[in-house]
Design a protein around this motif. Structure first.
Motif, short mmCIF file in Angstrom:
data_model
loop_
_atom_site.label_atom_id
_atom_site.label_comp_id
_atom_site.label_asym_id
_atom_site.label_seq_id
_atom_site.Cartn_x
_atom_site.Cartn_y
_atom_site.Cartn_z
N ILE A 50 0.86 -1.18 0.00
CA ILE A 50 0.00 0.00 0.00
C ILE A 50 0.90 1.23 0.00
N THR A 51 0.55 2.21 -0.81
CA THR A 51 1.37 3.41 -0.90
C THR A 51 1.26 4.25 0.37
N SER A 52 2.14 5.23 0.48
CA SER A 52 2.27 5.99 1.72
C SER A 52 0.97 6.68 2.14
N ASN A 53 0.21 7.16 1.17
CA ASN A 53 -1.04 7.85 1.51
C ASN A 53 -2.25 6.93 1.43
N GLY A 54 -2.01 5.64 1.19
CA GLY A 54 -3.10 4.68 1.10
C GLY A 54 -3.89 4.72 -0.18
N GLY A 55 -3.42 5.49 -1.16
CA GLY A 55 -4.19 5.68 -2.37
C GLY A 55 -4.12 4.55 -3.37
N SER A 56 -3.15 3.67 -3.21
CA SER A 56 -2.98 2.59 -4.19
C SER A 56 -2.51 1.33 -3.47
N THR A 57 -3.02 0.19 -3.94
CA THR A 57 -2.60 -1.09 -3.38
C THR A 57 -2.23 -2.04 -4.51
N ASN A 58 -1.44 -3.03 -4.17
CA ASN A 58 -1.04 -4.03 -5.15
C ASN A 58 -0.95 -5.38 -4.45
N TYR A 59 -1.33 -6.45 -5.16
CA TYR A 59 -1.37 -7.77 -4.55
C TYR A 59 -0.69 -8.80 -5.45
N ALA A 60 -0.09 -9.80 -4.83
CA ALA A 60 0.38 -10.95 -5.58
C ALA A 60 -0.82 -11.71 -6.13
N ASP A 61 -0.65 -12.32 -7.28
CA ASP A 61 -1.75 -13.07 -7.89
C ASP A 61 -2.31 -14.14 -6.95
N SER A 62 -1.43 -14.71 -6.14
CA SER A 62 -1.83 -15.82 -5.27
C SER A 62 -2.80 -15.41 -4.16
N VAL A 63 -2.89 -14.10 -3.87
CA VAL A 63 -3.76 -13.65 -2.77
C VAL A 63 -4.82 -12.67 -3.24
N LYS A 64 -4.78 -12.30 -4.52
CA LYS A 64 -5.72 -11.30 -5.04
C LYS A 64 -7.15 -11.77 -4.84
N GLY A 65 -7.98 -10.89 -4.31
CA GLY A 65 -9.38 -11.22 -4.07
C GLY A 65 -9.63 -11.85 -2.71
N ARG A 66 -8.56 -12.23 -2.02
CA ARG A 66 -8.72 -12.86 -0.68
C ARG A 66 -8.11 -12.00 0.42
N PHE A 67 -7.02 -11.30 0.12
CA PHE A 67 -6.33 -10.47 1.11
C PHE A 67 -6.59 -8.99 0.82
N THR A 68 -6.65 -8.21 1.89
CA THR A 68 -6.81 -6.76 1.76
C THR A 68 -5.84 -6.06 2.69
N ILE A 69 -5.02 -5.17 2.13
CA ILE A 69 -4.09 -4.39 2.93
C ILE A 69 -4.69 -3.01 3.16
N SER A 70 -4.49 -2.49 4.37
CA SER A 70 -4.96 -1.14 4.70
C SER A 70 -4.00 -0.53 5.71
N ARG A 71 -4.14 0.77 5.92
CA ARG A 71 -3.26 1.44 6.87
C ARG A 71 -4.00 2.56 7.57
N ASP A 72 -3.53 2.86 8.77
CA ASP A 72 -4.04 4.00 9.55
C ASP A 72 -2.83 4.84 9.91
N ASN A 73 -2.63 5.93 9.18
CA ASN A 73 -1.44 6.75 9.41
C ASN A 73 -1.49 7.47 10.76
N ALA A 74 -2.67 7.65 11.31
CA ALA A 74 -2.78 8.27 12.62
C ALA A 74 -2.29 7.32 13.72
N LYS A 75 -2.38 6.02 13.46
CA LYS A 75 -1.95 5.02 14.45
C LYS A 75 -0.63 4.36 14.07
N ASN A 76 -0.03 4.79 12.96
CA ASN A 76 1.23 4.19 12.50
C ASN A 76 1.13 2.68 12.38
N THR A 77 0.04 2.23 11.82
CA THR A 77 -0.23 0.80 11.76
C THR A 77 -0.72 0.40 10.38
#
Length: 119
Positions: A50-77
């Motif tokens: 996931i990009t620094s501002n959360g605007g774009s994500t990318n996944y390996a083909d093996s997990v696409k549609g099953r995994f979701t990445i997200s971030r909370d910059n206020a929580k550094n997580t």
């Protein structure tokens, strides 16, 4: 710099887990964040980014549609929601922070959290 993964464990096939990576010691909001796991022929493969501002994500083909990445910059997580887990998803999952500044790459890794998918 510290990256601390949590949320791993044992889950049955078809189940879900949510991994978290709490970060400190660097400007979290300036770094792209990824989750990675070991892969045959590679030290690690990136499964989600996931990009620094959360605007774009990318996944390996093996997990696409099953995994979701997200971030909370206020929580550094950064998070990885893993659904429809398969036995082949069993691995240690590592959190990575990466940025390029003045043509120099800065990359940090956590210690990893074990995910085991088994009945």
């Amino acid at each position: 710099v510290q990256l601390g993964e949590s949320g791993g464990g044992l889950v049955q096939p078809g189940g879900s887990l949510r991994l978290s990576c709490a970060s400190s010691g660097f400007t979290f909001s300036s770094y792209d964040m990824s989750w990675a796991r070991p892969a045959p022929g590679k030290e690690r493969e990136l499964v989600a980014t996931i990009t620094s501002n959360g605007g774009s994500t990318n996944y390996a083909d093996s997990v696409k549609g099953r995994f979701t990445i997200s971030r909370d910059n206020a929580k550094n997580t950064v998070y990885l929601q893993m659904n429809s887990l398969k036995p082949e998803d069993t691995a240690v999952y590592y959190c990575n922070a990466r940025t390029i500044r003045s043509l120099k790459e800065y990359s940090y890794w956590g210690q990893g959290t074990q995910v085991t998918v088994s009945s």
